[in-house]
Design an enzyme around this catalytic site. Structure first.
Site, PDB file in Angstrom:
ATOM      1  N   GLU A 186       0.860  -1.181   0.000  1.00 13.29           N
ATOM      2  CA  GLU A 186       0.000   0.000   0.000  1.00 13.29           C
ATOM      3  C   GLU A 186       0.898   1.232   0.000  1.00 13.29           C
ATOM      4  O   GLU A 186       2.076   1.156   0.336  1.00 13.29           O
ATOM      5  CB  GLU A 186      -0.883   0.038   1.257  1.00 13.29           C
ATOM      6  CG  GLU A 186      -1.719  -1.205   1.496  1.00 13.29           C
ATOM      7  CD  GLU A 186      -2.340  -1.201   2.900  1.00 13.29           C
ATOM      8  OE1 GLU A 186      -2.469  -0.111   3.490  1.00 13.29           O
ATOM      9  OE2 GLU A 186      -2.664  -2.287   3.401  1.00 13.29           O
ATOM     10  N   LYS A 188       2.335   4.569   1.598  1.00 10.37           N
ATOM     11  CA  LYS A 188       2.494   5.096   2.959  1.00 10.37           C
ATOM     12  C   LYS A 188       2.055   6.557   2.942  1.00 10.37           C
ATOM     13  O   LYS A 188       2.773   7.441   2.484  1.00 10.37           O
ATOM     14  CB  LYS A 188       3.936   4.986   3.454  1.00 10.37           C
ATOM     15  CG  LYS A 188       4.027   5.356   4.920  1.00 10.37           C
ATOM     16  CD  LYS A 188       5.427   5.358   5.445  1.00 10.37           C
ATOM     17  CE  LYS A 188       5.403   5.608   6.959  1.00 10.37           C
ATOM     18  NZ  LYS A 188       4.583   6.776   7.348  1.00 10.37           N
ATOM     19  N   ARG A 234      -2.336   9.111  11.692  1.00  7.11           N
ATOM     20  CA  ARG A 234      -2.874   7.769  11.924  1.00  7.11           C
ATOM     21  C   ARG A 234      -4.077   7.882  12.863  1.00  7.11           C
ATOM     22  O   ARG A 234      -4.033   8.595  13.871  1.00  7.11           O
ATOM     23  CB  ARG A 234      -1.785   6.905  12.547  1.00  7.11           C
ATOM     24  CG  ARG A 234      -2.184   5.451  12.800  1.00  7.11           C
ATOM     25  CD  ARG A 234      -2.083   4.612  11.550  1.00  7.11           C
ATOM     26  NE  ARG A 234      -2.357   3.223  11.858  1.00  7.11           N
ATOM     27  CZ  ARG A 234      -1.455   2.344  12.294  1.00  7.11           C
ATOM     28  NH1 ARG A 234      -0.201   2.725  12.507  1.00  7.11           N
ATOM     29  NH2 ARG A 234      -1.796   1.088  12.517  1.00  7.11           N
ATOM     30  N   ARG A 292      -3.295   8.472  16.965  1.00  6.29           N
ATOM     31  CA  ARG A 292      -2.360   7.496  17.513  1.00  6.29           C
ATOM     32  C   ARG A 292      -1.831   7.922  18.872  1.00  6.29           C
ATOM     33  O   ARG A 292      -1.428   7.097  19.686  1.00  6.29           O
ATOM     34  CB  ARG A 292      -1.187   7.299  16.542  1.00  6.29           C
ATOM     35  CG  ARG A 292      -0.376   6.040  16.811  1.00  6.29           C
ATOM     36  CD  ARG A 292       0.811   5.975  15.885  1.00  6.29           C
ATOM     37  NE  ARG A 292       2.054   6.248  16.605  1.00  6.29           N
ATOM     38  CZ  ARG A 292       3.225   6.449  16.024  1.00  6.29           C
ATOM     39  NH1 ARG A 292       3.296   6.460  14.718  1.00  6.29           N
ATOM     40  NH2 ARG A 292       4.292   6.662  16.732  1.00  6.29           N
ATOM     41  N   GLU A 296      -5.681   6.382   7.832  1.00  2.56           N
ATOM     42  CA  GLU A 296      -4.880   7.601   7.856  1.00  2.56           C
ATOM     43  C   GLU A 296      -5.747   8.785   7.464  1.00  2.56           C
ATOM     44  O   GLU A 296      -6.408   8.758   6.406  1.00  2.56           O
ATOM     45  CB  GLU A 296      -3.706   7.476   6.876  1.00  2.56           C
ATOM     46  CG  GLU A 296      -2.642   8.511   7.055  1.00  2.56           C
ATOM     47  CD  GLU A 296      -1.543   8.087   8.011  1.00  2.56           C
ATOM     48  OE1 GLU A 296      -0.611   8.884   8.221  1.00  2.56           O
ATOM     49  OE2 GLU A 296      -1.618   6.964   8.540  1.00  2.56           O
ATOM     50  N   PHE A 336      -7.329   1.317   5.899  1.00  2.00           N
ATOM     51  CA  PHE A 336      -6.521   0.184   5.426  1.00  2.00           C
ATOM     52  C   PHE A 336      -6.650  -1.058   6.297  1.00  2.00           C
ATOM     53  O   PHE A 336      -6.025  -2.071   6.023  1.00  2.00           O
ATOM     54  CB  PHE A 336      -5.048   0.567   5.277  1.00  2.00           C
ATOM     55  CG  PHE A 336      -4.439   1.305   6.440  1.00  2.00           C
ATOM     56  CD1 PHE A 336      -4.241   0.696   7.665  1.00  2.00           C
ATOM     57  CD2 PHE A 336      -4.043   2.622   6.291  1.00  2.00           C
ATOM     58  CE1 PHE A 336      -3.669   1.368   8.726  1.00  2.00           C
ATOM     59  CE2 PHE A 336      -3.465   3.317   7.350  1.00  2.00           C
ATOM     60  CZ  PHE A 336      -3.272   2.684   8.567  1.00  2.00           C
ATOM     61  N   LYS A 368       7.597  -0.509   6.800  1.00  2.00           N
ATOM     62  CA  LYS A 368       7.472   0.732   6.044  1.00  2.00           C
ATOM     63  C   LYS A 368       8.761   0.930   5.241  1.00  2.00           C
ATOM     64  O   LYS A 368       9.852   0.996   5.785  1.00  2.00           O
ATOM     65  CB  LYS A 368       7.195   1.926   6.956  1.00  2.00           C
ATOM     66  CG  LYS A 368       8.112   2.092   8.142  1.00  2.00           C
ATOM     67  CD  LYS A 368       7.649   3.237   9.022  1.00  2.00           C
ATOM     68  CE  LYS A 368       8.541   3.398  10.250  1.00  2.00           C
ATOM     69  NZ  LYS A 368       8.050   4.468  11.150  1.00  2.00           N
TER      70      LYS A 368
END
Length: 581
Positions: free
Chosen positions: A234, A236, A241, A256, A284, A323, A407
């Site tokens: 996916e 980034k 977040r 987050r 996100e 996601f 990531k």
């Protein structure tokens, strides 16, 4: 100190502060949690994980009282603080008498609820008398911890994940279950202690999110991950977040950093009402317009507003790119595989508009690692930070375990800059100069463009500290201006025009990559090079933002070039945001 309950917490602080080994920190936390009553445990977690509320006493008052108590002029106290680097430690060294008393026998909970909380309801004279009583009663270490309890950061390298692991071991529970119980808004006290240590999970708090699963940076060659078909890829996204919680007819949006941000994103809250109750989505929050993600700076203009006007919503539109799905119909899905959860998520979001406020984060199709590398190379033109890789078999875990979520970020921008200022650090580095201001060449002068404090080894920091002390030109409080001599390569994530800074640009998340001992001052980068990079970046931004927004940003660039110097050289140009995904 006596062997009261507060003394146990002081001993824990010392044990955590004296080691950098995670296993030793974990063991110290587990011993404390196993030996203390639930209410003390709850208060310890509250303080160690940074859930402190507003300071009950202004720092200026503490300084004034300490100056009088120690019989020192305030300027000498300030000079001592500059040498020590930590105000709590400075006050402890100057004021602690260690005479003992009833207050030293209190438990952590009794001290927090009966002493610290009392300060909030007292006048200044009563506050001063109480604080001076602590200084007389506690020794230096006890005083230091008390000052930390008043609102200073503990800085002992303990994360919320580590605390949850230790508590789970002490309770004989699963770490994921304990982490979940510690999520969301809660206040330390008997009620929360009962819920935390209860045999069954409390279902009454419908707003509570799940602990976030965090990806690890991919530092090895991507081919070491094995077969490409075992992985989802996916983009980034460069945003915040967030978890979207829909339960009991209500919608909650959590960052987050465990901040409830629902009211800041009313369009997301409205869109989420189309989802069935008992749904939790991970995704996100990004600035979004007409099917394209915008630069993160657009979102920053909105985050800082206390009043969300119609214009603010219009100029900084957002979307939640989902996601993962963690709960569906009230059923926890985290133990299911990534592939299963993705299928559920796609079915869940299928009825919603594909380019709406709440939409599916697309998978990146690839059939080889080379093909994915080529797509990753286009990240900047897409205003994303790189690629996320997730094993198809991966459950949704807690924290940052390595191996299943990675990531794969693009390489940072770089600049060679000259160190011009240095400031003392904090915590373990309070006696060393570790915070540096960097400048680039602008004609015959050096113009500050960034401040950074990470990236050097301990040995390099000690060597640089000695050089700074021997080559200071001027002093401004805790900051020293030094002879322009050393060049460092800085990495940064982006560059944007800034009307606040004389340079006309601001770097995003600068950090030190290496000390360029092979270069001199005249080899440093120029402001012209950074300005050109800013304009190139702005052209990408313009492609994503649209014509009018791009024109506005270009006007900001031109304005910045003639702007007065309003930047304090001691300010962070781009502080890290814990909520960014």
């Amino acid at each position: 100190m006596s062997d009261g309950g507060l003394a146990s917490f002081v001993a824990l602080y010392v044990a955590l502060d004296e080691t950098t080994a995670t296993s030793e920190k974990l063991a110290a936390l587990e011993r404390y949690f196993s030996s203390r009553p639930p209410l003390d445990v709850v208060w310890a977690i509250h303080f160690l994980t940074g859930r402190r509320g507003r300071r009950p006493i202004a720092t200026r008052l503490l300084r004034r009282w300490a100056s009088a108590f120690a019989g020192l002029p305030e300027w000498l106290l300030d000079a001592s603080y500059q040498a020590v680097g930590d105000l709590g430690e400075t006050l402890s060294l100057l004021c602690a008498r260690g005479e003992g008393g009833a207050v030293t026998t209190l438990s952590l909970a009794e001290f927090a609820e009966g002493e610290i909380d009392a300060l909030r309801h007292e006048d200044e004279a009563a506050q001063r008398a109480r604080v001076e009583g602590w200084w007389r009663a506690f020794d230096v270490t006890g005083c230091l911890v008390v000052h930390k309890l008043l609102g200073g950061g503990f800085r002992v390298g303990v994360s919320a994940t580590l605390v949850a692991r230790a508590l789970a071991a002490a309770m004989g529970r699963e770490a994921a279950q304990v982490s979940h119980r510690l999520m969301g808004k809660w206040e330390p006290g008997e009620a929360f202690a009962e819920r935390l240590f209860a045999a069954q999970d409390d279902a009454s708090d419908r707003s509570r999110p799940y602990p976030f699963y965090l990806a690890s940076p991919l530092e090895d060659d991507v081919v070491t991950l094995g077969e490409p078909h075992d992985w989802f890829a996916e983009w980034k996204w460069d945003g915040i977040r967030a978890q979207l919680v829909v339960r009991g007819g209500n919608v909650y949006v959590w960052s987050r950093g465990e901040e409830l941000v629902t009211t800041r994103f009313p369009e997301v809250e409205a869109a989420a009402r189309a989802l069935p109750s008992g749904t939790v989505i991970d995704g996100e929050l990004v600035p979004w317009r007409e099917g394209r993600v915008l630069p993160f700076g657009v979102l920053q203009t909105r985050i800082g507003r206390t009043n969300l006007t119609a214009r603010a919503l219009r100029e900084a539109p957002v979307a939640l790119l989902a996601f993962d799905v963690l709960e569906m119909g009230g059923v926890d899905l985290r133990a299911r595989s990534q592939e299963e959860r993705r299928a559920v998520l796609e079915t869940l979001l299928a009825p919603l508009p594909p380019q709406g406020v709440l939409q599916l984060s697309p998978l990146v199709a690839f059939d080889s690692w080379d093909a994915l590398a080529e797509l990753r190379a286009t990240s900047r033109s897409r205003a994303v930070e790189g690629i996320m890789l997730k094993a198809r078999t991966a459950p949704y875990r807690v924290g940052r375990p390595r191996g299943e979520w990675w990531k794969w970020k693009i390489e940072p921008y770089t600049v060679d800059a000259v160190m011009v200022n240095a400031q003392l650090g904090h915590g373990r580095r309070a006696s060393l100069y570790t915070d540096y201001t960097f400048a680039v060449i602008d004609g015959e002068q050096l113009v500050p463009v960034a401040k950074a404090y990470s990236g050097l080894s301990d040995e390099e920091i000690r060597r640089l500290d000695a050089w700074i002390r021997a080559n200071t030109l001027q002093r401004f409080g805790p900051v020293r201006t030094v002879t322009p001599y050393h060049v460092f390569e800085l990495g940064f994530e982006g560059i944007q025009p800034s009307a606040r800074h004389k340079s006309g640009v601001a770097l995003r998340f600068p950090r030190i990559l290496r000390w360029r001992t092979d270069k001199g001052v005249h080899d440093a980068s120029t402001l012209g090079e950074l300005t050109a990079l800013s304009e190139m970046h702005a052209s990408i931004v313009g492609a994503n933002e649209g014509t009018e927004a791009a024109r506005t940003r270009q006007r900001s660039v031109r304005k910045a070039r003639g702007a007065p110097e309003e930047l304090s050289l001691f300010d962070d140009l781009e502080p890290a945001d814990p909520d960014r995904g």
